[in-house]
Motif scaffolding. Sequence first.
Motif, PDB file in Angstrom:
ATOM      1  N   LYS A 268       2.895   3.884   6.785  1.00  0.00           N
ATOM      2  CA  LYS A 268       2.761   5.259   6.307  1.00  0.00           C
ATOM      3  C   LYS A 268       1.838   6.070   7.207  1.00  0.00           C
ATOM      4  O   LYS A 268       2.150   7.198   7.596  1.00  0.00           O
ATOM      5  CB  LYS A 268       2.233   5.269   4.868  1.00  0.00           C
ATOM      6  CG  LYS A 268       2.159   6.673   4.263  1.00  0.00           C
ATOM      7  CD  LYS A 268       1.546   6.649   2.879  1.00  0.00           C
ATOM      8  CE  LYS A 268       2.417   5.906   1.893  1.00  0.00           C
ATOM      9  NZ  LYS A 268       1.874   5.992   0.519  1.00  0.00           N
ATOM     10  N   GLN A 269       0.686   5.475   7.575  1.00  0.00           N
ATOM     11  CA  GLN A 269      -0.237   6.161   8.471  1.00  0.00           C
ATOM     12  C   GLN A 269       0.374   6.317   9.867  1.00  0.00           C
ATOM     13  O   GLN A 269       0.159   7.334  10.537  1.00  0.00           O
ATOM     14  CB  GLN A 269      -1.556   5.395   8.564  1.00  0.00           C
ATOM     15  CG  GLN A 269      -2.361   5.367   7.284  1.00  0.00           C
ATOM     16  CD  GLN A 269      -1.934   4.254   6.344  1.00  0.00           C
ATOM     17  OE1 GLN A 269      -0.882   3.637   6.524  1.00  0.00           O
ATOM     18  NE2 GLN A 269      -2.758   3.979   5.342  1.00  0.00           N
ATOM     19  N   VAL A 354       0.881  -3.814  -0.246  1.00  0.00           N
ATOM     20  CA  VAL A 354       1.047  -2.384   0.016  1.00  0.00           C
ATOM     21  C   VAL A 354       0.566  -1.562  -1.173  1.00  0.00           C
ATOM     22  O   VAL A 354      -0.124  -0.543  -1.014  1.00  0.00           O
ATOM     23  CB  VAL A 354       2.521  -2.070   0.340  1.00  0.00           C
ATOM     24  CG1 VAL A 354       2.750  -0.555   0.411  1.00  0.00           C
ATOM     25  CG2 VAL A 354       2.928  -2.729   1.648  1.00  0.00           C
ATOM     26  N   ARG A 355       0.917  -2.011  -2.371  1.00  0.00           N
ATOM     27  CA  ARG A 355       0.483  -1.288  -3.566  1.00  0.00           C
ATOM     28  C   ARG A 355      -1.037  -1.284  -3.696  1.00  0.00           C
ATOM     29  O   ARG A 355      -1.648  -0.248  -4.005  1.00  0.00           O
ATOM     30  CB  ARG A 355       1.122  -1.914  -4.808  1.00  0.00           C
ATOM     31  CG  ARG A 355       0.812  -1.165  -6.100  1.00  0.00           C
ATOM     32  CD  ARG A 355       1.638  -1.690  -7.251  1.00  0.00           C
ATOM     33  NE  ARG A 355       1.386  -3.102  -7.504  1.00  0.00           N
ATOM     34  CZ  ARG A 355       2.230  -4.084  -7.195  1.00  0.00           C
ATOM     35  NH1 ARG A 355       3.385  -3.810  -6.630  1.00  0.00           N
ATOM     36  NH2 ARG A 355       1.926  -5.348  -7.461  1.00  0.00           N
ATOM     37  N   GLU A 358      -2.431   1.181  -1.193  1.00  0.00           N
ATOM     38  CA  GLU A 358      -2.293   2.565  -1.635  1.00  0.00           C
ATOM     39  C   GLU A 358      -3.304   2.902  -2.734  1.00  0.00           C
ATOM     40  O   GLU A 358      -3.880   4.000  -2.758  1.00  0.00           O
ATOM     41  CB  GLU A 358      -0.869   2.806  -2.128  1.00  0.00           C
ATOM     42  CG  GLU A 358       0.186   2.724  -1.026  1.00  0.00           C
ATOM     43  CD  GLU A 358       1.591   2.816  -1.563  1.00  0.00           C
ATOM     44  OE1 GLU A 358       1.744   2.684  -2.811  1.00  0.00           O
ATOM     45  OE2 GLU A 358       2.531   3.012  -0.771  1.00  0.00           O
ATOM     46  N   GLU A 359      -3.518   1.956  -3.642  1.00  0.00           N
ATOM     47  CA  GLU A 359      -4.502   2.181  -4.706  1.00  0.00           C
ATOM     48  C   GLU A 359      -5.906   2.299  -4.126  1.00  0.00           C
ATOM     49  O   GLU A 359      -6.708   3.117  -4.585  1.00  0.00           O
ATOM     50  CB  GLU A 359      -4.431   1.040  -5.720  1.00  0.00           C
ATOM     51  CG  GLU A 359      -3.134   1.009  -6.521  1.00  0.00           C
ATOM     52  CD  GLU A 359      -2.971  -0.272  -7.317  1.00  0.00           C
ATOM     53  OE1 GLU A 359      -3.797  -1.194  -7.124  1.00  0.00           O
ATOM     54  OE2 GLU A 359      -2.017  -0.355  -8.116  1.00  0.00           O
ATOM     55  N   GLU A 361      -6.632   3.419  -1.146  1.00  0.00           N
ATOM     56  CA  GLU A 361      -6.712   4.731  -0.502  1.00  0.00           C
ATOM     57  C   GLU A 361      -6.963   5.832  -1.535  1.00  0.00           C
ATOM     58  O   GLU A 361      -7.776   6.738  -1.302  1.00  0.00           O
ATOM     59  CB  GLU A 361      -5.413   5.020   0.248  1.00  0.00           C
ATOM     60  CG  GLU A 361      -5.209   4.171   1.482  1.00  0.00           C
ATOM     61  CD  GLU A 361      -3.888   4.460   2.147  1.00  0.00           C
ATOM     62  OE1 GLU A 361      -3.210   5.431   1.726  1.00  0.00           O
ATOM     63  OE2 GLU A 361      -3.520   3.739   3.085  1.00  0.00           O
ATOM     64  N   SER A 362      -6.286   5.770  -2.674  1.00  0.00           N
ATOM     65  CA  SER A 362      -6.500   6.763  -3.721  1.00  0.00           C
ATOM     66  C   SER A 362      -7.917   6.700  -4.257  1.00  0.00           C
ATOM     67  O   SER A 362      -8.545   7.737  -4.522  1.00  0.00           O
ATOM     68  CB  SER A 362      -5.493   6.545  -4.862  1.00  0.00           C
ATOM     69  OG  SER A 362      -4.166   6.675  -4.400  1.00  0.00           O
TER      70      SER A 362
END
Length: 496
Positions: A268-269, A354-355, A358-359, A361-362
């Motif tokens: 994603k990045q 991955v999940r 992402e968590e 990062e949030s």
Amino acid sequence: MQTFALPDDGPLQGLVASRIETYGGRHRATTQNPAGSLYPRGGPVLDPSRRRFQDYVPFAKGSGQVRGLSPLKLREPEHEKRHGGHLGAGPPHSPKLKEVPKAQQLEMRLHTFSMFGMPRLPPEDRQHWEIGEGTDSCLVIEKSWKELVPEHKEMSRELCHQQEALWELLTTELIYVRKLKIMTDLLAAGLLNLQRVGLLTEVSAETLFGNVPSLIRVHKRFWEEVLGPTLGEARASGQPLDPVSLQDGFLTFSQRFQPYVQYCLQVKQTMAYAREQQDNNPLFHSFVQWCEKHKRSGRQMLGDLLIKPHQRITKYPLLLQAVLKRSPEARAREGLSAMIAAVESFLQYVNKQVRQGEEQESLVAAAQRIGPYEVLEPSSEEVEKNLRPFCTLDLMSPVVGVAPEHTRQLLLEGPVRVKEGREGKLDVHLFLFSDVLLVTKPQRKADKAKVIRPPLMLEKLVCRPLRDPSMSLLRGHFPSPSSWQGEGAVRMGIKY
């Protein structure tokens, strides 16, 4: 078309000599005309800038600004030498030089790549980016599985379909590896060679392509140890491809394809970085356009190439299921089912990683927005000094009372209106985490939020609906440092 001839000791000889040195001697054959001028591929080549080759200053070895090569410079036109230019007159018989614009330098370099081919990477970059052309000789395959099996016409229809499914697994593997190598052999090699002469130095090849070289090595090893031997066995025996021979390789799928975890965590990045560079960096945009039009790329777009690894890794279960569907033998079905289970288990692991990424990062983004915890008003400086250590709010700290793998997550956030007492109303912004609820006040000057109420622990939070369906009553407990024991409590009416 104007042609030109250069003497043996002219600037062109120095330019070509520097190219040959840069390319490590791997230049294509050239032809020398009777006048002594050199033309690549036996004929003259016009520079895309429409200037004459005589106007180029040859490269001076060791005088470059980046990795030993100098930036291109052009001689002043003759009329400026005679009458003086805006830079002022120079010493007699010494031509003035001016820097070539970056866009023109890039155009000339890409034109050189088109004529001579891509130079070999600098020694410091070869170990990581060069995969090795010599090993590509094993990555070959026939046009059809029928070339391997002389008696294919006597096979049952179902067995033929099974061989077609296996053949799709093999052929798509080679196609995928070749597409991956577009990123290393064309895009990364071109970018790193341009950076040697001071172009596109602001672009990071590691950020742009991640660990693609590791993926290529994984798939080459997978072909050499798993897929290739199955193909070789069919070639030698003339018998159909045996799906069971793939079992040992696919059962170790998670160990073999471990680099995909890192790539999927960063893709994603990586794609965001590629879009940002193409949107805001005209030179990089021109370079990518040249690569996408190159015959080696097969018209593949950069964004499409970057998402290929994610697509490929998720396609293996589908390819194996297609073989399973056409395999009536119990032994083959049992082996294929085990292979599918092993691949799907690895994919679940990747998705989990991955999940969690992402968590995380949030959570980091929310922690950066939420300001200091200052909800208590101390009665004296002494009380303030003693309370300060307890008024910090570290959202990145481990969650108390759970295993380390259970990290804090941001579940929901949004604006609500809080009613306290009979008359008081306040617009706030709530952050609902997996273990705590924060009541904050947005700051006008920046995208920040200030905590205005003590954190409410979810394990002790009680929510009651009211008659008004748009309102709820919250009652929560929080540690109360002001009393040093027991707990405080808060009651709020929330209007959605």
